[in-house]
Scaffold this motif. Structure first.
Motif, PDB file in Angstrom:
ATOM      1  N   SER A   9      10.869  14.035   6.859  1.00 50.47           N
ATOM      2  CA  SER A   9      10.841  12.570   6.942  1.00 50.47           C
ATOM      3  C   SER A   9       9.622  12.007   7.665  1.00 50.47           C
ATOM      4  CB  SER A   9      12.114  12.056   7.606  1.00 50.47           C
ATOM      5  OG  SER A   9      12.187  12.511   8.946  1.00 50.47           O
ATOM      6  N   THR A  10       8.998  12.788   8.526  1.00 45.46           N
ATOM      7  CA  THR A  10       7.856  12.265   9.286  1.00 45.46           C
ATOM      8  C   THR A  10       6.510  12.485   8.587  1.00 45.46           C
ATOM      9  OG1 THR A  10       7.654  14.308  10.546  1.00 45.46           O
ATOM     10  CG2 THR A  10       9.057  12.572  11.486  1.00 45.46           C
ATOM     11  N   ILE A  11       6.510  13.183   7.454  1.00 46.55           N
ATOM     12  CA  ILE A  11       5.252  13.409   6.729  1.00 46.55           C
ATOM     13  C   ILE A  11       4.854  12.098   6.050  1.00 46.55           C
ATOM     14  CG2 ILE A  11       4.111  14.678   4.861  1.00 46.55           C
ATOM     15  CD1 ILE A  11       6.141  16.973   5.405  1.00 46.55           C
ATOM     16  N   PRO A  12       3.660  11.578   6.362  1.00 44.89           N
ATOM     17  CA  PRO A  12       3.222  10.315   5.741  1.00 44.89           C
ATOM     18  C   PRO A  12       3.049  10.470   4.230  1.00 44.89           C
ATOM     19  CG  PRO A  12       1.773  10.934   7.564  1.00 44.89           C
ATOM     20  CD  PRO A  12       2.672  12.092   7.301  1.00 44.89           C
ATOM     21  N   ILE A  13       3.470   9.446   3.500  1.00 41.26           N
ATOM     22  CA  ILE A  13       3.332   9.423   2.043  1.00 41.26           C
ATOM     23  C   ILE A  13       2.595   8.154   1.642  1.00 41.26           C
ATOM     24  CG2 ILE A  13       4.544   9.343  -0.179  1.00 41.26           C
ATOM     25  CD1 ILE A  13       6.885  10.794   1.157  1.00 41.26           C
ATOM     26  N   ILE A  14       1.542   8.340   0.838  1.00 41.66           N
ATOM     27  CA  ILE A  14       0.826   7.209   0.248  1.00 41.66           C
ATOM     28  C   ILE A  14       1.172   7.179  -1.231  1.00 41.66           C
ATOM     29  CG2 ILE A  14      -1.414   6.178  -0.305  1.00 41.66           C
ATOM     30  CD1 ILE A  14      -2.570   7.559   2.169  1.00 41.66           C
ATOM     31  N   ALA A  15       1.741   6.059  -1.677  1.00 42.71           N
ATOM     32  CA  ALA A  15       2.051   5.872  -3.099  1.00 42.71           C
ATOM     33  C   ALA A  15       0.751   5.610  -3.846  1.00 42.71           C
ATOM     34  CB  ALA A  15       2.997   4.695  -3.273  1.00 42.71           C
ATOM     35  N   LEU A  16       0.586   6.273  -4.985  1.00 38.77           N
ATOM     36  CA  LEU A  16      -0.544   6.006  -5.873  1.00 38.77           C
ATOM     37  C   LEU A  16       0.029   5.523  -7.201  1.00 38.77           C
ATOM     38  CD1 LEU A  16      -2.796   9.161  -5.348  1.00 38.77           C
ATOM     39  CD2 LEU A  16      -3.023   6.917  -4.288  1.00 38.77           C
ATOM     40  N   THR A  17      -0.379   4.343  -7.626  1.00 38.54           N
ATOM     41  CA  THR A  17       0.160   3.814  -8.872  1.00 38.54           C
ATOM     42  C   THR A  17      -0.839   2.900  -9.556  1.00 38.54           C
ATOM     43  OG1 THR A  17       1.991   2.581  -9.855  1.00 38.54           O
ATOM     44  CG2 THR A  17       1.354   1.968  -7.623  1.00 38.54           C
ATOM     45  N   ALA A  18      -0.744   2.853 -10.866  1.00 40.04           N
ATOM     46  CA  ALA A  18      -1.586   1.949 -11.645  1.00 40.04           C
ATOM     47  C   ALA A  18      -1.079   0.518 -11.552  1.00 40.04           C
ATOM     48  CB  ALA A  18      -1.629   2.399 -13.105  1.00 40.04           C
ATOM     49  N   HIS A  19       0.147   0.358 -11.065  1.00 37.60           N
ATOM     50  CA  HIS A  19       0.720  -0.979 -10.902  1.00 37.60           C
ATOM     51  C   HIS A  19       0.174  -1.591  -9.617  1.00 37.60           C
ATOM     52  CE1 HIS A  19       3.415   0.165 -14.087  1.00 37.60           C
ATOM     53  NE2 HIS A  19       3.719   1.256 -13.412  1.00 37.60           N
ATOM     54  N   ALA A  20      -0.440  -2.747  -9.733  1.00 33.93           N
ATOM     55  CA  ALA A  20      -1.140  -3.321  -8.579  1.00 33.93           C
ATOM     56  C   ALA A  20      -0.595  -4.681  -8.159  1.00 33.93           C
ATOM     57  CB  ALA A  20      -2.634  -3.426  -8.883  1.00 33.93           C
ATOM     58  N   MET A  21       0.646  -4.966  -8.497  1.00 32.81           N
ATOM     59  CA  MET A  21       1.229  -6.243  -8.101  1.00 32.81           C
ATOM     60  C   MET A  21       1.848  -6.121  -6.713  1.00 32.81           C
ATOM     61  SD  MET A  21       2.911  -7.224 -11.777  1.00 32.81           S
ATOM     62  CE  MET A  21       3.727  -8.661 -11.122  1.00 32.81           C
ATOM     63  N   ALA A  22       1.973  -7.241  -6.014  1.00 34.05           N
ATOM     64  CA  ALA A  22       2.531  -7.235  -4.656  1.00 34.05           C
ATOM     65  C   ALA A  22       3.928  -6.635  -4.633  1.00 34.05           C
ATOM     66  CB  ALA A  22       2.541  -8.655  -4.097  1.00 34.05           C
ATOM     67  N   SER A  23       4.722  -6.894  -5.671  1.00 30.78           N
ATOM     68  CA  SER A  23       6.085  -6.358  -5.707  1.00 30.78           C
ATOM     69  C   SER A  23       6.086  -4.837  -5.805  1.00 30.78           C
ATOM     70  CB  SER A  23       6.866  -6.963  -6.875  1.00 30.78           C
ATOM     71  OG  SER A  23       6.247  -6.630  -8.107  1.00 30.78           O
ATOM     72  N   ASP A  24       5.056  -4.248  -6.433  1.00 28.27           N
ATOM     73  CA  ASP A  24       4.957  -2.791  -6.524  1.00 28.27           C
ATOM     74  C   ASP A  24       4.712  -2.186  -5.146  1.00 28.27           C
ATOM     75  OD1 ASP A  24       5.236  -2.600  -9.391  1.00 28.27           O
ATOM     76  OD2 ASP A  24       3.210  -3.423  -9.513  1.00 28.27           O
ATOM     77  N   ARG A  25       3.860  -2.844  -4.357  1.00 31.94           N
ATOM     78  CA  ARG A  25       3.603  -2.378  -2.999  1.00 31.94           C
ATOM     79  C   ARG A  25       4.894  -2.438  -2.173  1.00 31.94           C
ATOM     80  NH1 ARG A  25       2.170  -3.352   2.217  1.00 31.94           N
ATOM     81  NH2 ARG A  25       0.352  -2.223   2.970  1.00 31.94           N
ATOM     82  N   GLU A  26       5.602  -3.555  -2.279  1.00 33.53           N
ATOM     83  CA  GLU A  26       6.861  -3.710  -1.542  1.00 33.53           C
ATOM     84  C   GLU A  26       7.880  -2.653  -1.958  1.00 33.53           C
ATOM     85  OE1 GLU A  26       8.076  -7.754  -2.219  1.00 33.53           O
ATOM     86  OE2 GLU A  26       6.230  -8.527  -1.335  1.00 33.53           O
ATOM     87  N   GLN A  27       7.957  -2.380  -3.258  1.00 34.96           N
ATOM     88  CA  GLN A  27       8.896  -1.374  -3.764  1.00 34.96           C
ATOM     89  C   GLN A  27       8.548   0.013  -3.220  1.00 34.96           C
ATOM     90  OE1 GLN A  27       9.082  -1.149  -8.051  1.00 34.96           O
ATOM     91  NE2 GLN A  27      10.790   0.280  -8.025  1.00 34.96           N
ATOM     92  N   ALA A  28       7.262   0.329  -3.148  1.00 35.36           N
ATOM     93  CA  ALA A  28       6.834   1.625  -2.616  1.00 35.36           C
ATOM     94  C   ALA A  28       7.207   1.750  -1.136  1.00 35.36           C
ATOM     95  CB  ALA A  28       5.331   1.807  -2.807  1.00 35.36           C
TER      96      ALA A  28
END
Length: 123
Positions: free
Chosen positions: A74-93
């Motif tokens: 749980s403490t390992i940092p995760i960066i989401a990578l996605t082609a979706h670039a809308m604000a809602s996609d960031r919030e969902q991640a």
């Protein structure tokens, strides 16, 4: 140097990003789907995960939720990578448990800055 797990199903993206990050001194681990990403995280304990969100077998959303629910990962940092670039996609991640978010195509300078910030914060 830090070990990064790149979970990415697209061979071109995987090859390009892993080679560019390796040249920056990171040790790279590779998984091609969400399930193998979870399995590799459990067995190899990377310092950080770059998680594509649109993956076969298990998508990045579910893989992230599972890793963040496990006290061993749980403490390992995760960066989401996605082609979706809308604000809602960031919030969902972020709601799924990702620590940060970056859109594709990847801006390597910006991504490395995020990686370094998360690694420093997790030490």
């Amino acid at each position: 140097m830090a070990r990064i797990l790149l979970v990415e199903d697209n061979e071109m993206n995987r090859d390009m990003l892993s080679r560019r990050l390796a040249r920056r001194g990171f040790e790279m681990l590779i998984a091609e789907n969400g399930q193998s990403g979870v399995d590799l995280t459990v067995s190899e304990r990377p310092d950080l995960i770059l998680m594509d969100m649109s993956l076969p077998v298990m998508d990045g959303w579910e893989a992230t939720r599972r890793l963040k629910a496990d006290p061993n990962t749980s403490t390992i940092p995760i960066i989401a990578l996605t082609a979706h670039a809308m604000a809602s996609d960031r919030e969902q991640a972020l709601e799924a448990g990702c620590d940060d978010y970056d859109s594709k195509p990847v801006d390597l300078t910006r991504l490395v800055r995020k990686i370094e910030q998360l690694l420093a914060a997790s030490r």
